[in-house]
Write an enzyme that holds these catalytic residues in place. Sequence first.
Site, PDB file in Angstrom:
ATOM      1  N   HIS A  55      22.801  43.914  34.480  1.00 58.33           N
ATOM      2  CA  HIS A  55      22.318  44.048  35.859  1.00 58.33           C
ATOM      3  C   HIS A  55      21.609  42.748  36.239  1.00 58.33           C
ATOM      4  O   HIS A  55      20.573  42.420  35.654  1.00 58.33           O
ATOM      5  CB  HIS A  55      21.364  45.234  35.986  1.00 58.33           C
ATOM      6  CG  HIS A  55      22.022  46.560  35.709  1.00 58.33           C
ATOM      7  ND1 HIS A  55      22.743  47.246  36.659  1.00 58.33           N
ATOM      8  CD2 HIS A  55      22.102  47.304  34.574  1.00 58.33           C
ATOM      9  CE1 HIS A  55      23.227  48.369  36.134  1.00 58.33           C
ATOM     10  NE2 HIS A  55      22.859  48.430  34.863  1.00 58.33           N
ATOM     11  N   ASP A 147      28.041  52.376  37.991  1.00 62.35           N
ATOM     12  CA  ASP A 147      26.938  52.504  37.043  1.00 62.35           C
ATOM     13  C   ASP A 147      25.578  52.659  37.713  1.00 62.35           C
ATOM     14  O   ASP A 147      25.258  51.991  38.690  1.00 62.35           O
ATOM     15  CB  ASP A 147      26.884  51.318  36.080  1.00 62.35           C
ATOM     16  CG  ASP A 147      25.801  51.541  35.048  1.00 62.35           C
ATOM     17  OD1 ASP A 147      25.885  52.527  34.309  1.00 62.35           O
ATOM     18  OD2 ASP A 147      24.835  50.761  35.014  1.00 62.35           O
ATOM     19  N   HIS A 174      29.634  55.709  34.012  1.00 60.73           N
ATOM     20  CA  HIS A 174      28.276  56.111  33.608  1.00 60.73           C
ATOM     21  C   HIS A 174      28.336  57.636  33.516  1.00 60.73           C
ATOM     22  O   HIS A 174      28.301  58.329  34.528  1.00 60.73           O
ATOM     23  CB  HIS A 174      27.276  55.625  34.666  1.00 60.73           C
ATOM     24  CG  HIS A 174      25.903  56.190  34.537  1.00 60.73           C
ATOM     25  ND1 HIS A 174      24.804  55.407  34.240  1.00 60.73           N
ATOM     26  CD2 HIS A 174      25.424  57.448  34.666  1.00 60.73           C
ATOM     27  CE1 HIS A 174      23.727  56.175  34.203  1.00 60.73           C
ATOM     28  NE2 HIS A 174      24.068  57.417  34.463  1.00 60.73           N
ATOM     29  N   ASN A 273      18.126  55.145  31.092  1.00 61.72           N
ATOM     30  CA  ASN A 273      19.162  56.122  31.405  1.00 61.72           C
ATOM     31  C   ASN A 273      20.516  55.625  30.888  1.00 61.72           C
ATOM     32  O   ASN A 273      20.967  54.575  31.306  1.00 61.72           O
ATOM     33  CB  ASN A 273      19.234  56.331  32.924  1.00 61.72           C
ATOM     34  CG  ASN A 273      20.147  57.481  33.284  1.00 61.72           C
ATOM     35  OD1 ASN A 273      20.543  58.258  32.416  1.00 61.72           O
ATOM     36  ND2 ASN A 273      20.499  57.593  34.552  1.00 61.72           N
ATOM     37  N   ASP A 300      23.261  46.614  28.751  1.00 57.79           N
ATOM     38  CA  ASP A 300      22.642  47.345  29.870  1.00 57.79           C
ATOM     39  C   ASP A 300      21.309  46.692  30.234  1.00 57.79           C
ATOM     40  O   ASP A 300      20.326  47.380  30.534  1.00 57.79           O
ATOM     41  CB  ASP A 300      22.466  48.839  29.546  1.00 57.79           C
ATOM     42  CG  ASP A 300      22.188  49.665  30.805  1.00 57.79           C
ATOM     43  OD1 ASP A 300      22.181  49.104  31.919  1.00 57.79           O
ATOM     44  OD2 ASP A 300      21.968  50.885  30.669  1.00 57.79           O
TER      45      ASP A 300
HETATM   46 ZN   LIG Z   1      24.391  53.339  33.421  1.00 57.80          ZN
END
Ligand SMILES: [Zn+2]
Length: 422
Positions: A55, A147, A174, A273, A300
């Site tokens: 991200h 996601d 996801h 998460n 992630d």
């Molecule tokens: Zn995710």
Amino acid sequence: MTQYLIKGVSVLGRKPTDLLIRDGVIAEGDAAEGTQVIDAGGLVALPGLVDLHTHLREPGREDAETVETGSRAAARGGYTAVCAMANTSPVADTAGVVEQVYRLGREAGLVDVQPIGAVTVGLAGERLAELGAMATSAAQVRIFSDDGHCVADPALMRRALEYVKAFDGVIAQHAEEPRLTEGAQMHEGEVATRLGLTGWPAVAEEAIIARDVLLAEHVGSRLHVCHLSTAGSVDVLRNAKARGVKVTAEVTPHHLLLTDERATSYDPVFKVNPPLRTQADVEALRRALREGVIDVVATDHAPHAVEDKECEWAYARPGMLGLETAISIVLDVLGEDWDLIAERMSRTPARIAGLTEHGRDPKRGAPATLTLVDPAARWVVEPGESASRSRNTPYAGMTLPGRIMATFLRGEATVLDGKAVK
Ligand SMILES: [Zn+2]
């Protein structure tokens, strides 16, 4: 372009050799005058790492991360390519936004930033985004993901799988059945009961993976499962692979190391998460990663601004930094099995993402896209020293094995002496 002579390096743990970097490739012949010599005794060369799940927060939350700061963190972690998730603001659901992220990545020039496109418009799970336009854009998107959200509607998931088949795309899911995780704060189990927090049950992940492997099998399309976190998910995946379903899966470093016991500190840095699970899950994930039932380690990497993370557990956003610590956690968990590390962190993710310049072992004629690790180094994680704009690492103060000493992208050094070059 500077030439480099890397002296006495062990390529993937094999006996020491010299690597000459010239004109972007690992070259033959002798070093010319002015070549920069790197004494790499004791260091291990790996193909540059490839992250399928990063991200970068730009556009929209540049206070938490930018394409440039996230790229720098990636290079420091040994990465040469990262796939940028679509949950930005605006969402990367059009050719315009994915091209913007792609261009910002090229401008930063620290890693190849490969944008992931959203599956549905605005990640709302209601109608398909412009998958074809993103695929044919300058960013050449091949991975699509909502996601942060699950593509919960099975008819929509089926259509997405059908659509991307035309250009060998892949849907990265996801896996979280939203009706089973309403109000969830952590893994559903003994610790959640003790703390009185609403649980996120393992079955919410497993049910979606089971459904999606059947859909992928029915359509004959490629499915990728993001951040697998439970032993039950491993069983579903093992079964699907045995039947020949075209499915791949990733696990994060934090799910390989940490458990739901961390929530007892109420420190929101451990809120993520899918949530941290039990020791039995951790062990099943490690085994599956070694066996190849899980194909890839993906970070992630989820930077968050201080106000979104340093608050009460219930209000904190889920997510952790991961790029600069991934190789160390994997070394801690798998040991110095360099071929396995190259497979799970470079070759296979490069293949899934269709990044043909990446994931190639450092040898003569290959692109000089590689990283040098010092396996003997031990280092203490200091959040303030991170290249990321955020500070939400769950490993603060921990001593970790293995340090990235240098990274090269097509012959250009992005990290030297353990420090970012630019
Ligand atoms: Zn995710």
